[in-house]
Design a protein around this motif. Structure first.
Motif, short mmCIF file in Angstrom:
data_model
loop_
_atom_site.label_atom_id
_atom_site.label_comp_id
_atom_site.label_asym_id
_atom_site.label_seq_id
_atom_site.Cartn_x
_atom_site.Cartn_y
_atom_site.Cartn_z
N PHE A 51 0.60 -1.37 0.58
CA PHE A 51 0.06 0.32 -0.21
C PHE A 51 0.60 1.17 -0.21
CE2 PHE A 51 -2.96 -3.35 1.85
CZ PHE A 51 -3.79 -2.63 1.17
N LYS A 52 0.23 2.43 -0.69
CA LYS A 52 1.26 3.49 -0.96
C LYS A 52 0.41 4.40 -0.62
CE LYS A 52 4.62 1.36 -2.79
NZ LYS A 52 6.11 1.08 -1.50
N ASP A 53 1.32 6.06 -0.44
CA ASP A 53 0.25 7.32 0.13
C ASP A 53 0.52 8.19 -0.98
OD1 ASP A 53 -1.01 9.55 0.39
OD2 ASP A 53 0.39 9.41 2.25
N PRO A 54 -1.24 7.84 -1.52
CA PRO A 54 -1.00 8.85 -2.83
C PRO A 54 -1.46 10.31 -3.16
CG PRO A 54 -3.87 7.86 -2.06
CD PRO A 54 -2.49 6.95 -1.38
N LEU A 55 -1.54 10.47 -1.57
CA LEU A 55 -1.94 12.40 -1.38
C LEU A 55 -0.58 13.26 -0.36
CD1 LEU A 55 -5.66 11.99 -0.10
CD2 LEU A 55 -4.40 12.26 -2.53
N GLY A 56 0.16 11.99 0.50
CA GLY A 56 1.05 13.00 1.07
C GLY A 56 0.32 13.89 2.25
#
Length: 455
Positions: free
Chosen positions: A117-122
């Protein structure tokens, strides 16, 4: 009894993908995983990552380890507080919504239910900086394609998400809307936290943890996904045997299930209170008017009905079990010390192993079909892949820890805990459907189990 025993778990979030039910949970740290030795006997919350489990029969569960952690949010303000999440599927991607207490609600995205899972927004998806109510998100996509997110303690909020699932829809705000497309609902009777939004037979349900303490599993109903909500009562009413509860509800293979939490696993060792919870589940049914029939406390219920037998002639991971109290599990080649700085970013699916094996402990598998695809001949041999800097005797028994012995295997030193090899034994009288007990004795040193298979 609780579904999982290798770790303390809470805040269950079920997700059905094809033939498999995935269950995401938060993770109450065991004392040895708490970085500060002075806090290891504290009664407080120590939560750093989120876990994943799966099943196809509702009684034997496979652990997949940590699926994400606080480290995956670079903008977080705290190194503790991996609280209640929900993961949903939308257009072939998987979205994990997480509260970063005091810093809003974030979202992680993956192409697989296992991650990475990755954070698309930051940055937070929503963050009402004027208070700390932004916890426990639940996300639901309706039949018309509109997606709603609810959250909040002690007040209830909702917003509509855009089709990208990572932004809030802000056009045409209603009179009740707050800034940024967020609406605060009128108080829902008995609502405290942990909302779970879903739809069944034309009704919208908002299940929740009822007013603390003790928290129970309450719910409200509506004909509209945004309310108004009418409180209907309890799915499980309050009891002094349990301080807290969080619902997760899903339909799976023609049945409806509610997942919740308790302290019953910890109570096998101590009744001194700590926030070391354990997830469990039961089937629920509905009345003709759509209301949910109340269920008794977890320990007062019958064991879960098994939906299909387990096939022992395929590879079965050692971390697949119905019961394994006292054992521990870990992802291979990943050491998690409990310190955020040492945690890996979300790794995706990795092989796991069982360790910390001691005399008298066992793995129980329910409903193992030794006649699966074999007529009435049953199993002839058993093989388990293990590594060891030590030894252990594995005794295979049917139906109980004192049941008939069908085979015995000795795991011997392989020279390294990273060097795995197969250990085999002949098997006799393994015919029909039985519970299988993989029992351990004469253990010494470090023995690790990867997977097993009958032939």
């Amino acid at each position: 009894m609780p579904l999982f025993q290798t770790k303390f778990t809470a805040d269950p979030s079920p997700l059905v993908v094809g033939d498999t039910l995935f269950l995401y949970t938060s993770h109450d740290a065991s004392p040895e995983d708490i970085p500060d030795p002075n806090e290891r006997n504290s009664a407080g919350f120590y939560m750093y990552d989120w876990l994943l489990w799966s099943t196809t029969d509702m009684v034997n569960w496979t652990e997949h380890g940590a699926v994400a952690s606080l480290k995956d949010f670079s903008w977080r303000s705290r190194d503790n507080g991996a609280w209640a999440i929900q993961t949903v599927e939308h257009n072939g991607k998987y979205y994990l919504y997480a509260p970063l207490h005091g810093h809003g609600i974030g979202v992680l995205v993956s192409d697989s239910p296992y991650g990475p899972f990755k954070d698309p927004l930051g940055e937070p998806l929503v963050w009402q900086k004027e208070h700390w109510n932004d916890i426990d998100p639940t996300v639901f996509t309706d039949d018309d394609g509109k997606t709603y997110m609810y959250w909040g303690n002690p007040h209830t909020y909702w917003c509509e998400l855009n089709d990208d699932m990572v932004s809030v829809k802000k056009d045409k705000p209603s009179a009740a809307s707050l800034s940024n497309g967020i609406t605060k609902l009128p108080h829902i009777d008995r609502y405290q936290e942990g909302p779970w939004l879903y739809k069944k037979n034309g009704w919208y349900y908002l299940a929740y943890a009822s007013t603390c303490c003790p928290e129970a599993l309450g719910y409200a109903m509506s004909k509209n996904p945004t309310g108004p909500w009418e409180t209907k009562g309890y799915i499980m009413r309050p009891t002094q045997r349990d301080r807290g509860n969080h619902p997760g509800i899903c339909d799976y293979k023609g049945h409806s299930y509610v997942f919740g939490q308790n302290y019953d696993l910890m109570h096998l060792e101590t009744f001194e209170h700590h926030e070391r919870r354990s997830v469990t589940a039961t089937e629920i049914t509905y009345n003709e008017d759509g209301t949910i029939k109340e269920v008794p406390y977890w320990l007062d219920q019958k064991p879960m009905q098994q939906l299909q037998w387990l096939n022992p002639y395929r590879r079965v991971e050692a971390e697949t079990m119905a019961w394994g109290f006292g054992l521990k599990s870990s992802k291979m080649n990943i050491t998690n010390t409990g310190v955020i700085a040492d945690m890996p970013a979300s790794t995706g699916k990795r092989n796991m192993y069982i360790y910390d094996i001691n005399d008298g402990e066992y793995i129980r598998l329910r409903g193992v079909d030794f006649s699966a695809g074999k007529s009435d001949k049953g199993a002839k041999s058993f093989s388990i892949t293990a590594s060891a800097e030590g030894t252990a005797v594995i005794t295979l028994r049917l139906d109980s820890v004192d049941g008939p012995v069908i085979g015995t295997v000795t795991v011997k030193n392989t020279g390294s805990v990273n060097k795995y090899r197969a250990f085999s034994s002949k098997v006799k009288n393994a015919v029909g459907v039985h519970d299988l007990y993989i029992c351990f004795s004469n253990t010494n040193g470090d023995v690790r189990l990867d997977w097993w298979q009958f032939k």
